[in-house]
Design a protein around this motif. Sequence first.
Motif, short mmCIF file in Angstrom:
data_model
loop_
_atom_site.label_atom_id
_atom_site.label_comp_id
_atom_site.label_asym_id
_atom_site.label_seq_id
_atom_site.Cartn_x
_atom_site.Cartn_y
_atom_site.Cartn_z
N PHE A 36 0.83 -1.20 0.00
CA PHE A 36 0.00 0.00 0.00
C PHE A 36 0.87 1.26 0.00
O PHE A 36 0.63 2.20 -0.75
CB PHE A 36 -0.90 -0.04 1.25
N MET A 37 1.90 1.25 0.84
CA MET A 37 2.77 2.40 0.97
C MET A 37 3.55 2.66 -0.32
O MET A 37 3.66 3.81 -0.78
CB MET A 37 3.75 2.18 2.13
N VAL A 38 4.06 1.60 -0.94
CA VAL A 38 4.80 1.75 -2.20
C VAL A 38 3.89 2.35 -3.28
O VAL A 38 4.29 3.26 -4.01
CB VAL A 38 5.36 0.39 -2.66
N ALA A 39 2.66 1.84 -3.36
CA ALA A 39 1.73 2.35 -4.37
C ALA A 39 1.34 3.80 -4.10
O ALA A 39 1.19 4.59 -5.03
CB ALA A 39 0.49 1.47 -4.42
N LEU A 40 1.19 4.15 -2.82
CA LEU A 40 0.88 5.55 -2.47
C LEU A 40 1.96 6.49 -3.01
O LEU A 40 1.67 7.47 -3.68
CB LEU A 40 0.79 5.70 -0.95
N GLY A 41 3.21 6.17 -2.66
CA GLY A 41 4.30 7.03 -3.10
C GLY A 41 4.47 7.03 -4.60
O GLY A 41 4.68 8.08 -5.22
N ALA A 42 4.36 5.83 -5.19
CA ALA A 42 4.57 5.72 -6.64
C ALA A 42 3.50 6.48 -7.42
O ALA A 42 3.79 7.10 -8.45
CB ALA A 42 4.57 4.25 -7.05
N THR A 43 2.26 6.45 -6.94
CA THR A 43 1.18 7.12 -7.65
C THR A 43 1.44 8.61 -7.78
O THR A 43 1.27 9.21 -8.85
CB THR A 43 -0.17 6.89 -6.93
N GLY A 44 1.86 9.23 -6.68
CA GLY A 44 2.14 10.66 -6.72
C GLY A 44 3.20 11.02 -7.73
O GLY A 44 3.06 11.98 -8.49
N TYR A 45 4.25 10.21 -7.77
CA TYR A 45 5.34 10.51 -8.70
C TYR A 45 5.00 10.15 -10.14
O TYR A 45 5.44 10.83 -11.08
CB TYR A 45 6.62 9.81 -8.24
N VAL A 46 4.21 9.09 -10.34
CA VAL A 46 3.76 8.74 -11.69
C VAL A 46 2.94 9.88 -12.29
O VAL A 46 3.14 10.30 -13.43
CB VAL A 46 2.95 7.43 -11.67
N VAL A 47 2.00 10.41 -11.48
CA VAL A 47 1.16 11.50 -11.96
C VAL A 47 1.97 12.78 -12.15
O VAL A 47 1.79 13.51 -13.13
CB VAL A 47 -0.01 11.74 -10.98
N ALA A 48 2.90 13.04 -11.22
CA ALA A 48 3.71 14.26 -11.33
C ALA A 48 4.62 14.20 -12.56
O ALA A 48 4.85 15.22 -13.21
CB ALA A 48 4.54 14.45 -10.06
N PHE A 49 5.12 13.01 -12.89
CA PHE A 49 6.09 12.88 -13.98
C PHE A 49 5.42 12.76 -15.34
O PHE A 49 5.82 13.40 -16.31
CB PHE A 49 6.99 11.67 -13.74
N TRP A 50 4.36 11.91 -15.43
CA TRP A 50 3.72 11.66 -16.72
C TRP A 50 2.39 12.38 -16.89
O TRP A 50 1.81 12.36 -17.97
CB TRP A 50 3.51 10.16 -16.93
N GLY A 51 1.88 12.97 -15.82
CA GLY A 51 0.63 13.70 -15.92
C GLY A 51 -0.57 12.85 -15.52
O GLY A 51 -0.46 11.62 -15.36
N PRO A 52 -1.74 13.47 -15.35
CA PRO A 52 -2.95 12.76 -14.92
C PRO A 52 -3.34 11.59 -15.83
O PRO A 52 -3.96 10.63 -15.37
CB PRO A 52 -4.03 13.84 -14.94
N GLY A 53 -2.96 11.66 -17.10
CA GLY A 53 -3.31 10.58 -18.02
C GLY A 53 -2.65 9.26 -17.69
O GLY A 53 -3.10 8.20 -18.16
N ALA A 54 -1.62 9.27 -16.87
CA ALA A 54 -0.92 8.03 -16.51
C ALA A 54 -1.59 7.32 -15.33
O ALA A 54 -1.22 6.19 -15.01
CB ALA A 54 0.54 8.34 -16.16
N TYR A 55 -2.57 7.97 -14.71
CA TYR A 55 -3.13 7.40 -13.48
C TYR A 55 -3.88 6.10 -13.73
O TYR A 55 -3.65 5.09 -13.05
CB TYR A 55 -4.07 8.41 -12.80
N VAL A 56 -4.80 6.08 -14.67
CA VAL A 56 -5.59 4.87 -14.92
C VAL A 56 -4.71 3.70 -15.37
O VAL A 56 -4.88 2.58 -14.87
CB VAL A 56 -6.72 5.15 -15.94
N PRO A 57 -3.75 3.88 -16.31
CA PRO A 57 -2.86 2.75 -16.63
C PRO A 57 -2.13 2.19 -15.41
O PRO A 57 -1.97 0.97 -15.28
CB PRO A 57 -1.88 3.36 -17.65
N PHE A 58 -1.69 3.07 -14.51
CA PHE A 58 -0.99 2.60 -13.32
C PHE A 58 -1.94 1.82 -12.41
O PHE A 58 -1.59 0.76 -11.87
CB PHE A 58 -0.39 3.78 -12.55
N LEU A 59 -3.17 2.31 -12.26
CA LEU A 59 -4.15 1.62 -11.43
C LEU A 59 -4.47 0.24 -11.99
O LEU A 59 -4.56 -0.75 -11.25
CB LEU A 59 -5.42 2.47 -11.33
N VAL A 60 -4.65 0.15 -13.30
CA VAL A 60 -4.92 -1.14 -13.93
C VAL A 60 -3.74 -2.09 -13.74
O VAL A 60 -3.91 -3.28 -13.47
CB VAL A 60 -5.24 -0.95 -15.42
N PHE A 61 -2.54 -1.56 -13.84
CA PHE A 61 -1.34 -2.40 -13.68
C PHE A 61 -1.30 -3.07 -12.30
O PHE A 61 -1.05 -4.27 -12.20
CB PHE A 61 -0.08 -1.54 -13.88
#
Length: 399
Positions: A146-171
């Motif tokens: 849970f903690m890894v995903a929390l941190g990773a989500t913030g940086y995924v969105v910050a780096f690739w933008g909001p459009g990267a959120y759903v692909p990351f969630l599906v992954f």
Amino acid sequence: MHVNVDTRLSPETRAGIFYATFFMSGGAVGAYFAIWLSGKGISSGDIGIISSLPVFLMLAINLVVGRLADRADDWRTVIIVGALLAGLMPVGLFFVDDFWGILLVWTLAVVPMAAIAPVIDAATVRMTRRNGSDFARIRAWGTLGFMVALGATGYVVAFWGPGAYVPFLVFVCVLRAAASLLLPRFRAPEHLTPQPVVAVAKKVSQVFTLWFTLPVFAFAMVMGTLLLFNTFAALVWKNAGHSEAIIGPLLALGALAEAVMMFAFVKLGKRFSARHLILISAVVSAARWAIMAFNPPLWILALLQLTHGVSFGFGYLGMVNFIANWTSEDMAAEVQSMAVVVQQAMSVIAVIGFGYLLQIMDAQAFLVAAAVCVLAAICVWQSLRIRAISAETESGPAD
């Protein structure tokens, strides 16, 4: 359902791997889902509906799933089926943008995951008791995921933008489905089923006593406040001026505190009975929400997040042990599912109500959550008065 796995991995290791992936989706949701929905023009009230409808539907089917799991050859079968369904359904988020479309897809994605949550808990705690291992340490890997995903989500969105959120969630959802195939057999052969050291309920009807149900309702109230926090904290903090790059690590700090507590639980747990753990959880949660209601500065928020190991961890482990101690193995998943149904009912009320309270009161809506936790503490205290802790179970988290 049988899948060949590497037998060099212990049953505890395989269960730990699944727990790590199981809670990754929760981390991704807590870090950004409310913000993602808000970006699509969905109000906080409607966000509450999207988050709570799957929980509402589980009220109708969770007991059925628990009963089916208890009657199956092994609890593992139901867990795998649920994990595979929960890995497939989030793909639909690529194709929806409006409230009704998201509501439908999200409900189909969350329901199978929520259905197997009490089953994996019941199965794992029984396995660890039989093997002499520590359930809390296995569950701690879920917190780390849970903690890894929390941190990773913030940086995924910050780096690739909001459009990267759903692909990351599906992954992370697909990763959880794959990990379920590694799960061991959980149920003990009949000749190895341990005999309880205290009298336990052998029929579901036997758990409907006031001293037993009061702690169940108490932890359900605490869990309702924790779910509304997970649903709305990112949005509340963003509205208070904190960036997504701060919100993710701040939420992860709470998960870290939870993981540390769970790894240390084998020592801490011997100091308190199960009901006392739930009582401590309720009291600490009440203080946490009361302070959070006044939008404290970042350093105080960080300190409050460190209490998560107690406000959630103590209550959760107390509840799991409480049920396992007083029920037989052939009804383990059903009674655990029953407790989760109560939690879900409270969560539906909490999340929907808080969504609208947030529009009226802003962060001070957390004062209502604090009052609910005070009521939960009173319920546990009454249970302790009705049935005092027996001497034979006082030495550990057994009562």
